[in-house]
Enzyme design. Structure first.
Site, short mmCIF file in Angstrom:
data_model
loop_
_atom_site.label_atom_id
_atom_site.label_comp_id
_atom_site.label_asym_id
_atom_site.label_seq_id
_atom_site.Cartn_x
_atom_site.Cartn_y
_atom_site.Cartn_z
N GLU A 137 7.45 9.83 -2.54
CA GLU A 137 7.65 8.77 -3.53
C GLU A 137 7.86 9.35 -4.94
OE1 GLU A 137 4.38 5.99 -3.14
OE2 GLU A 137 4.77 5.80 -1.00
N SER A 183 -6.03 6.58 -0.11
CA SER A 183 -6.18 5.48 -1.06
C SER A 183 -7.65 5.43 -1.48
CB SER A 183 -5.78 4.17 -0.39
OG SER A 183 -6.41 3.09 -1.03
N LYS A 211 -5.54 4.51 4.94
CA LYS A 211 -4.22 4.93 4.43
C LYS A 211 -4.01 6.42 4.28
CE LYS A 211 -2.00 1.22 2.38
NZ LYS A 211 -1.03 0.93 1.37
N HIS A 219 23.28 0.29 8.11
CA HIS A 219 22.63 -0.89 7.50
C HIS A 219 21.13 -0.90 7.78
CE1 HIS A 219 26.79 -2.39 7.14
NE2 HIS A 219 26.90 -2.01 8.41
#
Ligand code: ARG
Length: 462
Positions: free
Chosen positions: A290, A277, A283, A156
């Site tokens: 992704e 970024s 970042k 979970h």
């Protein structure tokens, strides 16, 4: 507009209709397979006395010349042809004259395209298998190096019990190993040669279909000519298997994205595989992971698309089937690209062992072991569960781990606890005592690593 079927027609095909019907923009990618198939076909025709040896030699030399010139960029496959078959045949006739007109004897584009697609797919299945094998090599290396790198195991997405990085990588090893076995299955099942099926009902020429099949490394010829020209099952199977590969890659990507987050910092993705970024200088984004996760949808889509295309098609060949190509090509390119990139990212990724172990310590991942300790000292499991629940609550209030509790604090909750509780719930004990086959304990893991090493030796690329 170079067409193979002008005879029966009185009007020129409208340009829009022609473009709608044409497939050259995408079937040009299997020019090599088309030529390979034609060489086998004429070799068989000559051995059956349907062509002379001289015609055979002329045709094969012509075809080899086309192949060479396309490879070297001297000959361009242009859109003035309807499809790759027309392109090759027209060029052959240009080169060698009348003998070239005999190439298509005893053959239809229906069995020809069925063959080309099979040859192409077979080559691609081998490549996919090779890429999966490379992924397995990287995983196996990580497994060997990390049998004592502790980390939390999750259920979970909540810390559950401690495992090792070797164990976690081992789970993906199993998935990609199954993907390889699917590649092999599909390869074996599809490996029958459709050439000689003609348009749908065979031909009146005395073709030796066994020989053509042998020349092209097939296990044998297909046994029903109508099925031969209209079977696309193997493409559906391949799309399904590639969807499963993408699903595995997508789950793995999701984990990398989580592990790479500031909250976890379990991994550091190599600069070559991450991006920055344009506005936020702090970042470092896991874009590759992704994108792999994102592209999974495309491959699933191709599977649904072809299943739908095929569902209402009466026997035998119908033009709907031309729709198999772009979908399958795109899905193959996508899956191969994602496999290669992900493997590269994994190979260069740094795992932060200290961070992972720390995280496992602070997630009460040893709570089950504390309860097991009580059980081993005679406390019924349900009571033990309650006692440890109280300990966890106490630790949460004090913001400490179970291991940080003093003996007095343990005793205050249950007098059963003794000094040896610390050893019983240490990270090392928690992992190392889990030694059932397939579990994370080092002894069990070492055994599995030996088995997987043997698997790699016994299963070279198809
Ligand atoms: N481009 C066609 C395909 O991909 C080749 C077969 C053409 N056959 C025909 N009867 N029009 O399916």
């Amino acid at each position: 507009m170079a067409q193979l079927w002008g005879g029966r027609f009185t009007k020129e095909t409208d340009k829009l209709v022609y473009n709608f019907n044409a497939s050259i923009t995408f079937d040009k990618r299997f020019y090599e397979q088309d030529i390979r198939g034609s060489i086998a076909h004429v070799t068989m025709l000559a051995s059956q006395g349907i062509l002379t040896e001289e015609e055979k030699t002329q045709i094969i030399e012509g075809l080899e010349g086309i192949r060479r010139d396309v490879e070297n960029g001297i000959l361009e496959i242009t859109e003035e042809y309807e499809d790759i078959h027309s392109f090759v045949e027209a060029n052959l006739i240009d080169r060698i004259g009348d003998a070239g007109k005999k190439l298509h004897t005893g053959r239809s584009r229906n069995d020809q395209v069925a063959l080309d697609m099979k040859l192409y797919t077979r080559d691609e299945i081998r490549e996919l298998d090779g890429l999966l094998r490379e992924m397995l090599e990287v995983l196996l290396k990580l497994m060997r190096e990390n049998t004592e790198t502790y980390m939390p195991g999750f259920t979970h997405l909540q810390k559950a019990q401690p495992i090792t990085l070797a164990h976690h990588m081992g789970a993906y090893f199993e998935m990609f190993k199954r993907d390889r076995s699917r590649m092999k299955d599909i390869y074996t099942r599809m490996n029958y040669c459709p050439l000689g099926a003609g348009a749908l009902a065979g031909t009146t020429y005395p073709l030796d279909r066994e020989y053509t099949a042998e020349l092209l490394d097939f296990a044998g010829p297909t046994l029903n000519s109508m099925d031969s020209v209209s079977d696309r099952d193997y493409l559906i199977e391949l799309l399904s298997a590639m969807s499963t590969i993408m699903m595995h890659l997508s789950r793995f990507s999701e984990e990398v994205i989580i592990w790479n987050s500031n909250e976890y910092k379990f991994v550091e993705i190599d600069d070559a595989y991450s991006t920055g970024s344009s506005i936020m200088p702090q970042k470092k984004n896991p874009d590759i992971a992704e994108l792999v996760r994102g592209k999974t949808g495309r491959v699933y889509g191709a599977l649904m698309s072809l299943l739908t295309t095929m569902k209402g098609i009466p026997l035998a060949y119908n033009k709907d089937m031309q729709e198999d190509k772009e979908l399958v090509f795109d899905a193959i390119d996508t899956t191969k690209g994602c496999l290669a990139l992900f493997t590269g990212m994994l190979r260069t990724m740094k795992f932060n062992g200290d961070r992972m172990e720390e995280s496992a310590k602070h997630g009460f991942t040893n709570a089950t072991d504390a309860a097991d300790y009580l059980v081993k000292h005679g406390v019924p499991f349900r009571d033990a569960h309650g006692i440890v629940g109280k300990l966890v609550l106490y630790c949460l209030e004090k913001k400490i781990a179970l291991d940080d509790m003093t003996m007095e604090e343990f005793k205050a909750v249950s007098p059963v606890f003794e000094e040896d509780i610390y050893d019983a719930i240490s990270m090392k004990t928690c992992v190392e005592t889990r030694n059932t086959l397939g579990a994370p304990g080092k002894a069990a893991m070492d055994k599995v690593i030996v088995m997987e090493t043997q698997y790699m030796e016994e299963n070279p690329q198809i």
